[in-house]
Scaffold this motif. Structure first.
Motif, short mmCIF file in Angstrom:
data_model
loop_
_atom_site.label_atom_id
_atom_site.label_comp_id
_atom_site.label_asym_id
_atom_site.label_seq_id
_atom_site.Cartn_x
_atom_site.Cartn_y
_atom_site.Cartn_z
N ARG A 190 0.82 -1.22 0.00
CA ARG A 190 0.00 0.00 0.00
C ARG A 190 0.85 1.26 0.00
O ARG A 190 0.47 2.29 -0.58
N GLN A 191 2.00 1.18 0.65
CA GLN A 191 2.90 2.34 0.71
C GLN A 191 3.76 2.47 -0.53
O GLN A 191 4.54 3.42 -0.64
N GLY A 192 3.64 1.56 -1.46
CA GLY A 192 4.44 1.61 -2.68
C GLY A 192 5.87 1.15 -2.49
O GLY A 192 6.72 1.40 -3.36
N LYS A 193 6.16 0.45 -1.41
CA LYS A 193 7.52 -0.03 -1.15
C LYS A 193 7.77 -1.42 -1.72
O LYS A 193 8.92 -1.87 -1.78
N ALA A 194 6.71 -2.11 -2.11
CA ALA A 194 6.82 -3.44 -2.73
C ALA A 194 5.69 -3.61 -3.73
O ALA A 194 4.56 -3.17 -3.48
N LEU A 195 5.99 -4.25 -4.86
CA LEU A 195 4.96 -4.51 -5.86
C LEU A 195 4.27 -5.85 -5.60
O LEU A 195 3.06 -5.97 -5.83
N TYR A 196 5.03 -6.84 -5.17
CA TYR A 196 4.51 -8.17 -4.86
C TYR A 196 5.07 -8.60 -3.52
O TYR A 196 6.10 -8.08 -3.06
N VAL A 197 4.40 -9.59 -2.90
CA VAL A 197 4.93 -10.14 -1.66
C VAL A 197 5.05 -11.65 -1.77
O VAL A 197 4.38 -12.30 -2.59
N GLY A 198 5.93 -12.20 -0.93
CA GLY A 198 6.16 -13.63 -0.90
C GLY A 198 6.54 -14.07 0.49
O GLY A 198 6.69 -13.25 1.41
N ILE A 199 6.69 -15.37 0.66
CA ILE A 199 7.18 -15.94 1.91
C ILE A 199 8.29 -16.92 1.60
O ILE A 199 8.43 -17.39 0.47
N SER A 200 9.07 -17.24 2.62
CA SER A 200 10.20 -18.14 2.43
C SER A 200 10.29 -19.09 3.63
O SER A 200 10.06 -18.67 4.78
N ASN A 201 10.61 -20.33 3.35
CA ASN A 201 10.86 -21.34 4.39
C ASN A 201 9.62 -21.71 5.20
O ASN A 201 9.75 -22.27 6.30
N TYR A 202 8.44 -21.42 4.73
CA TYR A 202 7.20 -21.83 5.38
C TYR A 202 6.85 -23.26 4.97
O TYR A 202 7.10 -23.66 3.83
N ASN A 203 6.22 -24.02 5.87
CA ASN A 203 5.73 -25.33 5.49
C ASN A 203 4.39 -25.20 4.77
O ASN A 203 3.83 -24.10 4.64
N GLY A 204 3.85 -26.33 4.33
CA GLY A 204 2.62 -26.30 3.55
C GLY A 204 1.43 -25.77 4.32
O GLY A 204 0.63 -24.98 3.80
N GLU A 205 1.28 -26.19 5.58
CA GLU A 205 0.14 -25.76 6.38
C GLU A 205 0.12 -24.25 6.58
O GLU A 205 -0.91 -23.59 6.39
N ASP A 206 1.27 -23.69 6.97
CA ASP A 206 1.33 -22.25 7.20
C ASP A 206 1.25 -21.46 5.89
O ASP A 206 0.75 -20.34 5.86
N THR A 207 1.75 -22.06 4.81
CA THR A 207 1.61 -21.41 3.50
C THR A 207 0.14 -21.29 3.12
O THR A 207 -0.31 -20.25 2.63
N GLN A 208 -0.62 -22.34 3.36
CA GLN A 208 -2.05 -22.30 3.07
C GLN A 208 -2.75 -21.24 3.91
O GLN A 208 -3.57 -20.46 3.41
N LYS A 209 -2.42 -21.18 5.19
CA LYS A 209 -3.03 -20.18 6.06
C LYS A 209 -2.67 -18.76 5.62
O LYS A 209 -3.53 -17.87 5.57
N MET A 210 -1.40 -18.55 5.30
CA MET A 210 -0.97 -17.22 4.87
C MET A 210 -1.63 -16.84 3.55
O MET A 210 -2.02 -15.68 3.35
N THR A 211 -1.78 -17.80 2.66
CA THR A 211 -2.44 -17.53 1.39
C THR A 211 -3.87 -17.05 1.61
O THR A 211 -4.32 -16.07 1.01
N GLU A 212 -4.60 -17.74 2.48
CA GLU A 212 -5.99 -17.37 2.74
C GLU A 212 -6.10 -15.97 3.32
O GLU A 212 -6.98 -15.18 2.95
N ILE A 213 -5.18 -15.64 4.23
CA ILE A 213 -5.20 -14.31 4.84
C ILE A 213 -4.90 -13.23 3.81
O ILE A 213 -5.62 -12.22 3.71
N LEU A 214 -3.85 -13.43 3.04
CA LEU A 214 -3.42 -12.42 2.07
C LEU A 214 -4.43 -12.27 0.93
O LEU A 214 -4.68 -11.15 0.45
N ARG A 215 -5.00 -13.38 0.48
CA ARG A 215 -5.94 -13.30 -0.64
C ARG A 215 -7.24 -12.60 -0.23
O ARG A 215 -7.87 -11.91 -1.04
N LYS A 216 -7.65 -12.77 1.03
CA LYS A 216 -8.84 -12.06 1.52
C LYS A 216 -8.62 -10.55 1.46
O LYS A 216 -9.57 -9.78 1.27
N LYS A 217 -7.39 -10.13 1.64
CA LYS A 217 -7.03 -8.71 1.59
C LYS A 217 -6.66 -8.26 0.19
O LYS A 217 -6.23 -7.12 -0.02
N GLU A 218 -6.79 -9.18 -0.78
CA GLU A 218 -6.45 -8.91 -2.18
C GLU A 218 -5.00 -8.46 -2.34
O GLU A 218 -4.67 -7.60 -3.15
N ALA A 219 -4.13 -9.07 -1.55
CA ALA A 219 -2.71 -8.75 -1.64
C ALA A 219 -2.06 -9.49 -2.80
O ALA A 219 -2.45 -10.62 -3.12
#
Length: 331
Positions: A157-186
């Motif tokens: 939102r501040q224009g400091k990043a165009l895209y976001v990602g994660i690193s070293n997360y397992n599958g379960e936490d990746t799924q959870k993070m995906t759901e949170i970020l997608r709800k916010k249309e990130a």
């Protein structure tokens, strides 16, 4: 004055990152090592220029890269200012926060305070206004995923990043993070993880279905297993190797010794493909459908030039895949 080669895009293949519109080169340059204060700036400049001339548009950093931490960003920023300012819109610059950077409770992990402060520091060290991809570098067991996600969203939102990602997360936490970020249309598009012939479980057994289901791309680091999947150890453990140097914690003699026979067999197979072991290992990473790009490091330009030549043979026959599997399953 540096002028990029005009035919640079004819030499590289680009893949879409998951279902996003962002394309990355098959090989990306990681600045984890060889870009610190003890590395000659002239060599760093040669590697960066040579990479861009070969169509490598993606340069991957983190706040703690270099030696000392932050040095890679400063050195990259210096070279960027002198050589690459005119090419900013042709470059993908990624950065991360999560590992220890400064004293006190806010210098690492995944709190909103830590991530925002770290990104601001990184942008200042590099002398740029934004990064193309900003990652949370590792999961934080004490901070809610919602807070970490909100920090990443704030950077967008501040224009400091165009895209976001994660690193070293397992599958379960990746799924959870995906759901949170997608709800916010990130614009969450990418996951960075370790993957090579000797370290397969996280991607193949855990993350692959999550990435496919959510349309996320993968970018893999350590594809050569800290040098194991090169000719470096074909004749044993050299005195000056990482495995022999006790102060480097990422590779030990105990890890190397059981793999020496496998390395020899893999090298023999690579020769039948007219490749080096390293080239075959890089190509092997890219056989995974979810893998958009492979991160490689280089201590000199010739290493990077050799790595790029893996694109001469990216195909693996079923027989070759079976042979590799048989070798890797040996005790």
């Amino acid at each position: 004055m540096y002028v990029a080669k005009q035919d640079r895009y004819e030499k590289m293949t680009y893949r879409r990152t998951g279902k996003s519109g962002l394309k990355l080169p098959l090989l990306s340059l990681g600045l984890w090592q060889n870009f610190g204060d003890h590395d000659p700036i002239s060599n760093q400049r040669e590697i960066l220029r040579g990479a861009f001339d070969m169509g490598i548009t993606h340069f991957d950093l983190a706040n703690n890269y270099g030696g000392p931490a932050g040095a890679a960003e400063k050195n990259f920023g210096r070279i960027f200012k002198e050589d690459f300012t005119a090419y900013r819109d042709e470059m993908i610059i990624s950065n991360k926060a999560g590992y220890h950077m400064w004293e006190g409770p806010y210098g690492e992990w995944g709190s909103r305070k830590s991530i925002i402060a770290s990104c601001d520091q990184s942008l200042q060290r590099m002398g740029i206004d934004y990064v193309d991809i900003f990652y949370h570098h590792r999961p934080d067991p004490e901070t809610p995923l919602e807070e970490t996600a909100e920090a990443l969203i704030q950077l967008v939102r501040q224009g400091k990043a165009l895209y976001v990602g994660i690193s070293n997360y397992n599958g379960e936490d990746t799924q959870k993070m995906t759901e949170i970020l997608r709800k916010k249309e990130a614009p969450f598009i990418i996951h960075q993880m370790r993957y090579n012939m000797f370290s397969r479980e996280l991607l193949e057994d855990d993350l692959a279905p999550v990435l496919e289901e959510n349309g996320l791309g993968a970018i893999t680091f350590s594809p050569l297993a800290q040098g194991l999947l090169t000719k470096r150890y074909l004749n044993g453990i050299p005195e000056d190797s990482r495995a022999h140097r006790k102060e480097i914690p990422f590779l030990s003699e105990d890890q190397v010794t059981p793999t020496l026979h496998k390395i020899t067999l893999l090298q023999e197979l690579a020769e039948t493909r007219n490749q080096s072991l390293a080239q075959m290992a890089l190509a092997w990473n890219l056989r995974q459908e979810s893998v958009t790009s492979v991160l490689v490091g280089a201590s000199r330009l010739s290493q990077l030039q050799e790595s790029v030549r893996m694109m001469d043979n990216l195909h693996f026959s079923p027989e070759e895949e079976d042979k590799i599997e048989t070798i890797l399953q040996q005790d």
